[in-house]
Design a protein around this motif. Structure first.
Motif, PDB file in Angstrom:
ATOM      1  N   ALA A   1       0.829  -1.201   0.000  1.00 28.59           N
ATOM      2  CA  ALA A   1       0.000   0.000   0.000  1.00 28.59           C
ATOM      3  C   ALA A   1       0.867   1.257   0.000  1.00 28.59           C
ATOM      4  O   ALA A   1       0.601   2.222  -0.729  1.00 28.59           O
ATOM      5  CB  ALA A   1      -0.933  -0.010   1.211  1.00 28.59           C
ATOM      6  N   GLN A   2       1.926   1.250   0.810  1.00 27.67           N
ATOM      7  CA  GLN A   2       2.821   2.404   0.862  1.00 27.67           C
ATOM      8  C   GLN A   2       3.598   2.558  -0.435  1.00 27.67           C
ATOM      9  O   GLN A   2       3.800   3.685  -0.921  1.00 27.67           O
ATOM     10  CB  GLN A   2       3.785   2.249   2.036  1.00 27.67           C
ATOM     11  N   ALA A   3       4.023   1.440  -1.020  1.00 28.78           N
ATOM     12  CA  ALA A   3       4.770   1.498  -2.278  1.00 28.78           C
ATOM     13  C   ALA A   3       3.903   2.067  -3.390  1.00 28.78           C
ATOM     14  O   ALA A   3       4.371   2.874  -4.215  1.00 28.78           O
ATOM     15  CB  ALA A   3       5.266   0.102  -2.650  1.00 28.78           C
ATOM     16  N   LEU A   4       2.629   1.664  -3.433  1.00 32.79           N
ATOM     17  CA  LEU A   4       1.720   2.185  -4.445  1.00 32.79           C
ATOM     18  C   LEU A   4       1.464   3.671  -4.229  1.00 32.79           C
ATOM     19  O   LEU A   4       1.458   4.461  -5.187  1.00 32.79           O
ATOM     20  CB  LEU A   4       0.397   1.416  -4.392  1.00 32.79           C
ATOM     21  N   THR A   5       1.296   4.068  -2.984  1.00 34.11           N
ATOM     22  CA  THR A   5       1.071   5.475  -2.653  1.00 34.11           C
ATOM     23  C   THR A   5       2.244   6.334  -3.114  1.00 34.11           C
ATOM     24  O   THR A   5       2.067   7.393  -3.740  1.00 34.11           O
ATOM     25  CB  THR A   5       0.874   5.636  -1.137  1.00 34.11           C
ATOM     26  N   ASP A   6       3.449   5.870  -2.819  1.00 31.83           N
ATOM     27  CA  ASP A   6       4.649   6.619  -3.212  1.00 31.83           C
ATOM     28  C   ASP A   6       4.811   6.655  -4.732  1.00 31.83           C
ATOM     29  O   ASP A   6       5.173   7.688  -5.309  1.00 31.83           O
ATOM     30  CB  ASP A   6       5.888   5.980  -2.577  1.00 31.83           C
ATOM     31  N   ALA A   7       4.561   5.532  -5.396  1.00 34.08           N
ATOM     32  CA  ALA A   7       4.748   5.463  -6.840  1.00 34.08           C
ATOM     33  C   ALA A   7       3.796   6.389  -7.595  1.00 34.08           C
ATOM     34  O   ALA A   7       4.151   6.937  -8.645  1.00 34.08           O
ATOM     35  CB  ALA A   7       4.547   4.020  -7.318  1.00 34.08           C
ATOM     36  N   LEU A   8       2.589   6.553  -7.066  1.00 36.81           N
ATOM     37  CA  LEU A   8       1.605   7.421  -7.718  1.00 36.81           C
ATOM     38  C   LEU A   8       1.685   8.872  -7.262  1.00 36.81           C
ATOM     39  O   LEU A   8       0.929   9.716  -7.728  1.00 36.81           O
ATOM     40  CB  LEU A   8       0.191   6.879  -7.464  1.00 36.81           C
ATOM     41  N   GLY A   9       2.578   9.157  -6.327  1.00 41.26           N
ATOM     42  CA  GLY A   9       2.805  10.525  -5.899  1.00 41.26           C
ATOM     43  C   GLY A   9       1.796  11.072  -4.915  1.00 41.26           C
ATOM     44  O   GLY A   9       1.641  12.303  -4.812  1.00 41.26           O
ATOM     45  N   PHE A  10       1.113  10.200  -4.179  1.00 43.98           N
ATOM     46  CA  PHE A  10       0.172  10.665  -3.168  1.00 43.98           C
ATOM     47  C   PHE A  10       0.893  10.853  -1.836  1.00 43.98           C
ATOM     48  O   PHE A  10       1.938  10.251  -1.583  1.00 43.98           O
ATOM     49  CB  PHE A  10      -0.986   9.678  -3.012  1.00 43.98           C
ATOM     50  N   ALA A  11       0.282  11.632  -0.977  1.00 42.48           N
ATOM     51  CA  ALA A  11       0.923  11.955   0.295  1.00 42.48           C
ATOM     52  C   ALA A  11       0.763  10.851   1.328  1.00 42.48           C
ATOM     53  O   ALA A  11       1.594  10.698   2.223  1.00 42.48           O
ATOM     54  CB  ALA A  11       0.351  13.263   0.851  1.00 42.48           C
ATOM     55  N   GLY A  12      -0.281  10.073   1.224  1.00 41.29           N
ATOM     56  CA  GLY A  12      -0.515   9.018   2.197  1.00 41.29           C
ATOM     57  C   GLY A  12      -1.707   8.171   1.802  1.00 41.29           C
ATOM     58  O   GLY A  12      -2.294   8.353   0.729  1.00 41.29           O
TER      59      GLY A  12
END
Length: 235
Positions: A169-180
Motif C-alpha cells: 500500500a505504501q509502495a503504491l502510494t509513493d509510486a503514484l505521488g500521493f501523500a498518504g
C-alpha cells in the motif's frame, strides 16, 4: 518460504473493517481515489497426520448373510483397533447391494464396509493396520496437516501477510505521488492448500509387517484483499 502478490484495480472488496470518515480532509467535489490491493504469505508444511482406510468386502447368496458377515468383521476389527490409545478409530462407509445376472434377476449379494485409523503417530498407525490386515486390508492412505499445526502456522503467516499488505500500500502510494493512504476495507482469508503427496504403499505383506508411511507437504497460504484511499494531504 513466503510468496507475496499485488494487484491493483478499480474494484473494491466487501466486509469493511476500517473505513475513511467523510469530512474536511476529503477533497471538494468528490472522494479520495481508491485502489484495490492483494497480498499473501505461503509456507510449506509437513503433513503430520495419516488416515488409513481399512476395507472388507463379502459376497453371499442373501442380503442378510452378507450383512451378518460384514457386521461381524467390522465389530471384531473395531474392538481390537480401539485398544491403541495413539490411534483414533472411526467407522467408514457401509454398503450392501444386489448383483444381477444376464436376465436382470438378483444372483447374489455383495457388501463393503470401512474403518478409519487416524493418527499423528505414523508408526503406531502402521503397526495397528498390519495387525488387522488379515480381516481388513488397507484400501487407501491419506496424509494431511493437523488443525493444531495448521492454526499455528496460519497465525504466523497472517502477520507476514499484513506486513506485506502495508508495504504494498505504501509502495503504491509513493509510486503514484500521493501523500498518504488510509484503509477502506480488508478481507482476510486462507487461500487453500496445495497437496504434494508422498510415495505411499498400499497392501500388507504375508507376515503382517507394518507398512512404511511417509507424508508429503502442503502449501498453506493466508491472503489479504482490501482497498485503500489515496490521499493528497496527510491527515
Amino acid at each position: 518460504m513466503f510468496a507475496l502478490a499485488l494487484s491493483v484495480g478499480a474494484s473494491t472488496m466487501t466486509l469493511p473493517v476500517l473505513a475513511q470518515q467523510e469530512g474536511d480532509d476529503e477533497p471538494k467535489g468528490g472522494k479520495w481515489p481508491q485502489a484495490s490491493l492483494r497480498a499473501e504469505a505461503s509456507e510449506q508444511i509437513a503433513q503430520d497426520t495419516v488416515r488409513i482406510t481399512l476395507a472388507s468386502e463379502v459376497s453371499d447368496a442373501t442380503q442378510s448373510a452378507v450383512a451378518k458377515s460384514l457386521s461381524k468383521t467390522l465389530q471384531s476389527v473395531m474392538d481390537d483397533a480401539k485398544g491403541d490409545a495413539k490411534v483414533k478409530v472411526s467407522s467408514g462407509n457401509y454398503h450392501v447391494w444386489p448383483m444381477n445376472n444376464e436376465k436382470g434377476k438378483i444372483s447374489n449379494w455383495r457388501g463393503r464396509g470401512e474403518i478409519f485409523l487416524k493418527s499423528t503417530d505414523f508408526a503406531a498407525a502402521s503397526e495397528l493396520a498390519a495387525k488387522l490386515s488379515d480381516r481388513m486390508p488397507i484400501s487407501n492412505l491419506d496424509f494431511s496437516v493437523s488443525p493444531q499445526v495448521r492454526a499455528k502456522h496460519e497465525e504466523a503467516l497472517l502477520t507476514q501477510a499484513v506486513k506485506a499488505f502495508g508495504q504494498r500500500a505504501q509502495a503504491l502510494t509513493d509510486a503514484l505521488g500521493f501523500a498518504g493512504y488510509s484503509i477502506r476495507n480488508i478481507d482476510l482469508s486462507g487461500a487453500g492448500a496445495q497437496y504434494q503427496p508422498a510415495q505411499r504403499m498400499v497392501g500388507m505383506a504375508a507376515d503382517k509387517s507394518s507398512v512404511p508411511l511417509e507424508g508429503g507437504t502442503e502449501t498453506v497460504t493466508v491472503s489479504i484483499r482490501g482497498s485503500i484511499f489515496l490521499q493528497t494531504t496527510q491527515k
